[in-house]
Scaffold this active site. Structure first.
Site, short mmCIF file in Angstrom:
data_model
loop_
_atom_site.label_atom_id
_atom_site.label_comp_id
_atom_site.label_asym_id
_atom_site.label_seq_id
_atom_site.Cartn_x
_atom_site.Cartn_y
_atom_site.Cartn_z
N HIS A 21 0.85 -1.19 0.17
CA HIS A 21 0.05 0.08 0.14
C HIS A 21 0.97 0.78 -0.19
O HIS A 21 0.78 2.29 -0.64
CB HIS A 21 -1.34 -0.73 1.47
CG HIS A 21 -2.07 1.26 1.38
ND1 HIS A 21 -2.75 1.08 0.97
CD2 HIS A 21 -1.16 2.42 1.53
CE1 HIS A 21 -3.89 2.75 1.14
NE2 HIS A 21 -2.89 3.17 1.60
N GLU A 22 1.78 0.86 0.98
CA GLU A 22 3.04 2.49 0.67
C GLU A 22 3.91 2.74 0.08
O GLU A 22 4.17 3.81 -0.92
CB GLU A 22 3.72 2.30 2.78
CG GLU A 22 3.20 2.32 3.66
CD GLU A 22 1.76 3.35 3.37
OE1 GLU A 22 1.55 4.71 3.04
OE2 GLU A 22 0.33 2.93 4.23
N HIS A 25 1.57 4.70 -2.97
CA HIS A 25 2.03 6.33 -2.58
C HIS A 25 3.28 6.83 -3.18
O HIS A 25 3.53 7.46 -3.70
CB HIS A 25 1.92 5.92 -0.99
CG HIS A 25 0.58 6.29 -0.89
ND1 HIS A 25 -1.04 6.75 -1.58
CD2 HIS A 25 -0.04 5.22 0.21
CE1 HIS A 25 -1.86 6.33 -0.66
NE2 HIS A 25 -1.75 5.86 0.35
#
Length: 361
Positions: A21-22, A25
């Protein structure tokens, strides 16, 4: 010793999903020219850290219950006065760039889910668990109520069944309750009242229906079929999750079924115990959950920030700092309340409160 292994395995599984997920980003930020100050797995003080050539500090932190990417200028309002070195700041980028960086985290979770489903389908085939009763416990709740082998369970208390796990979750949450079970038998739908059994598990009571379900293993799919099938399976799972969440919000099912970080880590460790296919499948489901929930339009979540950017695109200007501040405070309150509630559910489910009361005073 086994408990320690389960916790470690659970933390690893949870960490993988958070990392992906990170990373979404992070990569989107690099693509759109945004400086990333920190990439952290976990919260709190850093246990170990290093800095790369572009100035990003990578760290593993003390509390392995999530993670974050700190974007330069993320906390600043788009209309804030420019400062030296702000050319790579998040708040100086266009609405489109900010939206792409924000949505990339959930998108990477969806991509991970699709990839893992495709791997499972191409390597192991699709296990098809059907809500058809394949076995009955002697003198169990279902047997006493008149359910028979081959009955297909369609509804519980009038609510449509979403999956085998849905049946297990709803039954476990109502020990000793009388539940209206709808089944299809020889083309006819019947509704039978079933008094659920009580079973003590990990120091607390859970409901038990006393049935086993039919499971069929499909043949492994070629890759060119596994990929579209993985997209379809991901879509179906999203629809089921949203329906389940709506049923909890609307009071159609108990909120006690909500799990938090502790429960997720515990379930992750258990999934690893059942083998590679189970572990991979759980990572896929966990990743899907994280991606979907983060898109909810709640301030503090990615979906809340996307809502801010959508308003900015429509109005031609960002929402005022005051409006965003109030919204973020409300979002924080909501997220903390949900975290506390789900954590209490997790501790209750693990029998912690039962143990404390049993050994207290």
């Amino acid at each position: 010793m086994h408990t320690v292994y389960t916790v470690i395995a659970g933390l690893v599984v949870f960490g993988i999903v958070v990392f992906v997920h990170e990373m979404g980003h992070y990569l989107a930020a690099r693509w759109r020219g945004v400086q990333v100050d920190v990439f952290s797995i976990g919260f709190g003080p850093a246990l170990t850290s290093w800095q790369d050539r572009v100035g990003t500090k990578w760290q593993i932190s003390l509390l392995p219950l999530g993670g974050y990417v700190k974007l330069h200028g993320f906390e600043k309002h788009p209309d804030a006065p420019a400062e030296e070195g702000d050319e790579n700041a998040f708040n100086r980028k266009s609405v489109l760039s900010r939206a792409l960086v924000t949505v990339a985290g959930p998108v990477f979770n969806f991509l991970l889910t699709i990839i893992l489903f495709a791997v499972l389908l191409s390597c192991f085939g699709k296990p098809e668990a059907k809500p058809d009763i394949g076995s009955l416990a002697a003198n169990g709740a279902a047997s006493r109520a008149g359910l028979k082998l081959g009955d297909e369970i369609t509804k519980l208390d009038g609510h449509r069944i979403l999956s085998i796990g849905d049946i297990q979750t709803q039954v476990a949450a109502h020990p000793g309750a009388v539940m209206q079970v709808s089944v299809m038998r020889e083309g006819k739908e019947l509704e039978l009242p079933v008094t659920l059994d009580r079973l003590t598990q990990d120091g607390h009571e859970v409901g038990r229906l006393g049935v086993g379900f039919m499971l069929k293993h499909g043949a492994p799919l070629p890759v060119y079929k596994a990929i579209p099938a993985a997209f379809g399976q991901t879509w179906d799972m999203c629809a089921n999750m949203l329906e389940g969440i709506w049923q909890i919000v609307s009071g159609q099912r108990s909120a006690k079924q909500l799990s938090g970080t502790i429960g997720i880590i515990h379930m992750s460790g258990q999934a690893v115990d059942y083998g590679v296919a189970s572990a991979v499948g759980f990572v896929a489901l966990l990743s899907l959950n994280l991606g979907l929930i983060n898109l909810f339009p709640v301030p503090m979540l990615d979906g809340g920030h996307l809502l801010f950017y959508a308003c900015e695109a429509v109005l031609g200007r960002p929402l005022s700092e005051r409006t965003q501040g109030y919204a973020l405070q409300f979002g924080l309150l909501l997220v903390v309340a949900l975290f506390v509630f789900s954590t209490v559910n997790d501790l209750r489910g693990l029998g912690v409160f039962h143990w404390l009361f049993a050994h207290g005073g």
